[in-house]
Design an enzyme around this catalytic site. Sequence first.
Site, PDB file in Angstrom:
ATOM      1  N   GLY A  45       0.623  -1.153  -0.049  1.00 52.23           N
ATOM      2  CA  GLY A  45      -0.163   0.053   0.032  1.00 52.23           C
ATOM      3  C   GLY A  45       0.910   1.263  -0.097  1.00 52.23           C
ATOM      4  O   GLY A  45       2.058   1.073   0.592  1.00 52.23           O
ATOM      5  N   GLN A  50       3.040   9.683   1.287  1.00 52.38           N
ATOM      6  CA  GLN A  50       4.307   9.160   1.407  1.00 52.38           C
ATOM      7  C   GLN A  50       5.069   9.483   0.297  1.00 52.38           C
ATOM      8  O   GLN A  50       6.563   9.125   0.164  1.00 52.38           O
ATOM      9  CB  GLN A  50       4.112   7.640   1.247  1.00 52.38           C
ATOM     10  CG  GLN A  50       3.381   7.190   2.624  1.00 52.38           C
ATOM     11  CD  GLN A  50       3.411   5.737   2.710  1.00 52.38           C
ATOM     12  OE1 GLN A  50       2.504   5.115   2.164  1.00 52.38           O
ATOM     13  NE2 GLN A  50       4.187   5.168   3.497  1.00 52.38           N
ATOM     14  N   CYS A 108       5.880   0.008   7.322  1.00 49.37           N
ATOM     15  CA  CYS A 108       5.463   1.096   6.591  1.00 49.37           C
ATOM     16  C   CYS A 108       6.732   1.506   5.673  1.00 49.37           C
ATOM     17  O   CYS A 108       7.685   1.512   6.504  1.00 49.37           O
ATOM     18  CB  CYS A 108       4.943   2.129   7.353  1.00 49.37           C
ATOM     19  SG  CYS A 108       4.585   3.562   6.776  1.00 49.37           S
ATOM     20  N   LEU A 109       6.347   1.700   4.542  1.00 52.89           N
ATOM     21  CA  LEU A 109       7.437   2.154   3.733  1.00 52.89           C
ATOM     22  C   LEU A 109       8.179   3.487   4.165  1.00 52.89           C
ATOM     23  O   LEU A 109       9.232   3.669   3.641  1.00 52.89           O
ATOM     24  CB  LEU A 109       7.095   2.568   2.125  1.00 52.89           C
ATOM     25  CG  LEU A 109       6.828   0.986   1.524  1.00 52.89           C
ATOM     26  CD1 LEU A 109       6.106   1.420   0.051  1.00 52.89           C
ATOM     27  CD2 LEU A 109       7.865  -0.058   1.452  1.00 52.89           C
ATOM     28  N   HIS A 150      -4.635   1.199   7.612  1.00 51.67           N
ATOM     29  CA  HIS A 150      -3.149   1.782   7.627  1.00 51.67           C
ATOM     30  C   HIS A 150      -3.056   3.074   6.449  1.00 51.67           C
ATOM     31  O   HIS A 150      -2.496   3.923   6.964  1.00 51.67           O
ATOM     32  CB  HIS A 150      -2.217   0.558   7.458  1.00 51.67           C
ATOM     33  CG  HIS A 150      -0.667   1.130   7.167  1.00 51.67           C
ATOM     34  ND1 HIS A 150       0.348   0.616   8.261  1.00 51.67           N
ATOM     35  CD2 HIS A 150      -0.038   2.090   6.442  1.00 51.67           C
ATOM     36  CE1 HIS A 150       1.402   1.386   8.087  1.00 51.67           C
ATOM     37  NE2 HIS A 150       1.184   2.216   6.962  1.00 51.67           N
ATOM     38  N   GLU A 151      -3.413   2.679   5.541  1.00 53.41           N
ATOM     39  CA  GLU A 151      -3.258   3.831   4.208  1.00 53.41           C
ATOM     40  C   GLU A 151      -4.309   4.844   4.266  1.00 53.41           C
ATOM     41  O   GLU A 151      -3.598   6.046   4.425  1.00 53.41           O
ATOM     42  CB  GLU A 151      -3.613   3.220   2.888  1.00 53.41           C
ATOM     43  CG  GLU A 151      -2.613   2.131   2.602  1.00 53.41           C
ATOM     44  CD  GLU A 151      -1.109   2.294   2.755  1.00 53.41           C
ATOM     45  OE1 GLU A 151      -0.720   3.573   2.486  1.00 53.41           O
ATOM     46  OE2 GLU A 151      -0.371   1.256   2.986  1.00 53.41           O
ATOM     47  N   HIS A 154      -2.544   7.441   7.131  1.00 50.09           N
ATOM     48  CA  HIS A 154      -1.718   8.295   6.297  1.00 50.09           C
ATOM     49  C   HIS A 154      -2.377   9.551   5.783  1.00 50.09           C
ATOM     50  O   HIS A 154      -1.862  10.694   5.995  1.00 50.09           O
ATOM     51  CB  HIS A 154      -1.088   7.698   5.092  1.00 50.09           C
ATOM     52  CG  HIS A 154       0.167   6.807   5.457  1.00 50.09           C
ATOM     53  ND1 HIS A 154       1.173   7.283   6.005  1.00 50.09           N
ATOM     54  CD2 HIS A 154       0.286   5.453   5.254  1.00 50.09           C
ATOM     55  CE1 HIS A 154       1.921   6.316   6.021  1.00 50.09           C
ATOM     56  NE2 HIS A 154       1.694   5.127   5.823  1.00 50.09           N
TER      57      HIS A 154
END
Length: 195
Positions: A45, A50, A108-109, A150-151, A154
Amino acid sequence: MILPIYLYGESVLRKKAEEIPQNTPEIKAMIDDMFATMYQASGVGLAGPQVGKSLRIFVVDTAPFVKDNDDDEFTEEEKNELMSFKRVFINPVILEEKGESWKFNEGCLSIPKIREDVLRPSEVKIQYLDEDFLPHTEVFKGIIARVIQHEYDHLEGILFTDRISPFKRKLLQGKLNDISKGLITPDYKFKIPKK
Ligand code: NI
């Protein structure tokens, strides 16, 4: 085009993202770039903030959960669902979260080399526009719900490390500070954090 991923410490990750007013060629290109960026970083994701865009959009593709997993963690049915779940969420609104809260080990990236168990409700009802700006309202469960939750966070300026116990967060603080200082870096393209 692969975009640099913004890391912990960047202020854009803490801002509430703005709605996307209309479909434009720029948004189409951004969706392609977000998928390319997510795939090269082996993510499942990726949200607008991000990649430094404070816009209410995220992309999801859960296939790597199955591809990167040799042990029999999933049933055949779950595997099929995860393998084919690729979606764009524009201007999403979570309408309801319900079901028993369960723990899942999240990463998480934007927070490389850290994973923690996070507790979230098992079901999410969400309204969103797809890549053609067509509206949908759907209920998702399990791992797919988890990625969406989660996304979505953000877009609200929330990171998964905000959802762990204060004790665990304290233990992680040194590593988080190191990411923001550029001392812990990922093996994909990223934006060098401001010192
Ligand atoms: Ni994330």
